[in-house]
Enzyme design. Sequence first.
Site, mmCIF file in Angstrom:
data_model
loop_
_atom_site.group_PDB
_atom_site.id
_atom_site.type_symbol
_atom_site.label_atom_id
_atom_site.label_comp_id
_atom_site.label_asym_id
_atom_site.label_seq_id
_atom_site.Cartn_x
_atom_site.Cartn_y
_atom_site.Cartn_z
ATOM 1 N N GLY A 15 11.840 -0.244 0.104
ATOM 2 C CA GLY A 15 12.864 -0.647 1.061
ATOM 3 C C GLY A 15 13.472 -2.012 0.766
ATOM 4 O O GLY A 15 14.658 -2.236 1.011
ATOM 5 N N ASN A 16 12.662 -2.933 0.205
ATOM 6 C CA ASN A 16 13.171 -4.292 -0.029
ATOM 7 C C ASN A 16 14.199 -4.353 -1.160
ATOM 8 O O ASN A 16 14.834 -5.383 -1.353
ATOM 9 C CB ASN A 16 12.007 -5.263 -0.305
ATOM 10 C CG ASN A 16 11.333 -5.015 -1.638
ATOM 11 O OD1 ASN A 16 11.207 -3.875 -2.068
ATOM 12 N ND2 ASN A 16 10.894 -6.065 -2.286
ATOM 13 N N LYS A 135 6.368 11.773 12.424
ATOM 14 C CA LYS A 135 7.303 10.739 11.962
ATOM 15 C C LYS A 135 8.462 10.613 12.946
ATOM 16 O O LYS A 135 9.287 11.521 13.062
ATOM 17 C CB LYS A 135 7.893 11.224 10.655
ATOM 18 C CG LYS A 135 7.768 10.566 9.336
ATOM 19 C CD LYS A 135 7.064 9.430 8.964
ATOM 20 C CE LYS A 135 7.791 8.567 7.961
ATOM 21 N NZ LYS A 135 7.104 7.333 7.728
ATOM 22 N N LYS A 220 8.257 8.879 -0.035
ATOM 23 C CA LYS A 220 8.931 8.657 -1.320
ATOM 24 C C LYS A 220 7.935 8.305 -2.434
ATOM 25 O O LYS A 220 8.198 8.598 -3.601
ATOM 26 C CB LYS A 220 10.015 7.584 -1.198
ATOM 27 C CG LYS A 220 9.521 6.155 -0.998
ATOM 28 C CD LYS A 220 9.862 5.291 -2.188
ATOM 29 C CE LYS A 220 9.332 3.871 -2.097
ATOM 30 N NZ LYS A 220 8.384 3.440 -1.133
ATOM 31 N N LYS A 283 0.876 4.535 -1.489
ATOM 32 C CA LYS A 283 1.149 4.143 -2.877
ATOM 33 C C LYS A 283 -0.088 4.342 -3.744
ATOM 34 O O LYS A 283 -0.003 4.847 -4.863
ATOM 35 C CB LYS A 283 1.600 2.677 -2.953
ATOM 36 C CG LYS A 283 2.910 2.427 -2.225
ATOM 37 C CD LYS A 283 3.374 0.997 -2.412
ATOM 38 C CE LYS A 283 4.388 0.612 -1.354
ATOM 39 N NZ LYS A 283 5.505 1.541 -1.193
HETATM 40 P P1 ADP Z 1 8.062 0.147 0.523
HETATM 41 O O1 ADP Z 1 9.373 0.155 1.204
HETATM 42 O O2 ADP Z 1 8.103 -0.500 -0.824
HETATM 43 O O3 ADP Z 1 7.366 1.465 0.511
HETATM 44 P P2 ADP Z 1 6.017 -0.700 2.431
HETATM 45 O O4 ADP Z 1 6.271 -1.726 3.481
HETATM 46 O O5 ADP Z 1 5.856 0.710 2.846
HETATM 47 O O6 ADP Z 1 7.170 -0.887 1.361
HETATM 48 O O7 ADP Z 1 4.704 -1.096 1.614
HETATM 49 C C1 ADP Z 1 4.540 -2.380 1.043
HETATM 50 C C2 ADP Z 1 3.771 -3.295 1.993
HETATM 51 O O8 ADP Z 1 2.419 -2.909 2.108
HETATM 52 C C3 ADP Z 1 3.659 -4.728 1.525
HETATM 53 O O9 ADP Z 1 4.820 -5.454 1.806
HETATM 54 C C4 ADP Z 1 2.443 -5.227 2.313
HETATM 55 O O10 ADP Z 1 2.856 -5.904 3.481
HETATM 56 C C5 ADP Z 1 1.736 -3.973 2.736
HETATM 57 N N1 ADP Z 1 0.313 -3.851 2.356
HETATM 58 C C6 ADP Z 1 -0.585 -3.146 3.078
HETATM 59 N N2 ADP Z 1 -1.789 -3.177 2.531
HETATM 60 C C7 ADP Z 1 -1.679 -3.932 1.408
HETATM 61 C C8 ADP Z 1 -2.621 -4.329 0.394
HETATM 62 N N3 ADP Z 1 -3.894 -3.961 0.431
HETATM 63 N N4 ADP Z 1 -2.161 -5.119 -0.614
HETATM 64 C C9 ADP Z 1 -0.861 -5.497 -0.651
HETATM 65 N N5 ADP Z 1 0.060 -5.150 0.273
HETATM 66 C C10 ADP Z 1 -0.333 -4.365 1.298
HETATM 67 MG MG MG Z 2 6.707 2.516 2.295
#
Ligand code: ADP
Ligand code: MG
Length: 321
Positions: A15-16, A135, A220, A283
């Site tokens: 998303g970023n 969701k 995704k 992820k």
């Molecule tokens: P995206 O849009 O890339 O899928 P998400 O917000 O769903 O982003 O996932 C990324 C976020 O997961 C990071 O910004 C962080 O805040 C969070 N996060 C949760 N657990 C962890 C972890 N163990 N290590 C690093 N980040 C984590």
């Molecule tokens: Mg995400």
Amino acid sequence: MSPTDRKVAVVAIGGNSLIKDSKHQTVEDQYQAAKETTYHIADMIESGWEVAIGHGNGPQVGFILRRSEIAARYEGMHELPLDVCGADSQGAIGYALQQNLQNWLFQHKINKNVATIITQVLVDRDDPAFQNPSKPIGGFMAEIEAKRRQEEMGWSVVEDAGRGWRRVVASPLPKEVVELDTVKALLAAGVVVITVGGGGIPVVDPGDGNYRGIAAVIDKDYASSLLAQSVNADLFLISTAVEKVALNYGKPDQQWLDRLTLSEAKRYLAEGKHFAKGSMAPKIQAIIWYLEAGGKHAIITNPENIGRALRGETGTHVLPG
Ligand code: ADP
Ligand code: MG
């Protein structure tokens, strides 16, 4: 480079890469954000990677749905079904990524084409997720409207802690990338491909081979993992908002990870406390599935560190074993 020397990477962008923060959400803001990420991906392409890009679309689909709801309420316009919102978002996000990449490649005299594929992803009608749609999508509704839509349109609706009612949809697992042969052919021809946007448009096969879009959302990261497995990607790179993954994330004993093996990833995920459910856990799961299917190397990092991560200087690297 001969075709056998080609190395294929699937890059899933988060998303970023389109919305930096709540004050920068306009189309122009998203275009500028996309530009930054595509420059880092373009560096990869310049150094010889064949790249397929997957991306999220959560906020963008939210905007499209909201416009649809407002237009229906005030002007009686027809509403947009969720699968069509997904297709629209793939087109618009793909356009921003595609144009930025093309411009960069042109300016750097790299003779490569870029194409966005409207991508459907097959899901199983019997996926247990359909028993428990969870969701939330679209705006809040009054109870009476929520109940009407439930009755007339078969929506699943839930009350959201005093804020009103919302529609919820299932998040089934991706089974097959419908346009896979096209993606493979384009990669083999050296085209940079943007695909499985937002996890792909979920479709079901009612048994007669006539695919139909359904109201659901696919994660995704899971869809990008399926893509990485299906194209035998040499690298599965997940670009998100953190440079590295941590154990005990956000806790005093937080520990950043440089490297972990498949079996360590499985163990930490099973421990349940390290990776947040809706963000990092999918992820790690996506990477586990990729490596279990014979994948070679996965990386999690943020867009600005993609180059350094590829040189092994940062990011969290997950390897078989
Ligand atoms: P995206 O849009 O890339 O899928 P998400 O917000 O769903 O982003 O996932 C990324 C976020 O997961 C990071 O910004 C962080 O805040 C969070 N996060 C949760 N657990 C962890 C972890 N163990 N290590 C690093 N980040 C984590
Ligand atoms: Mg995400």
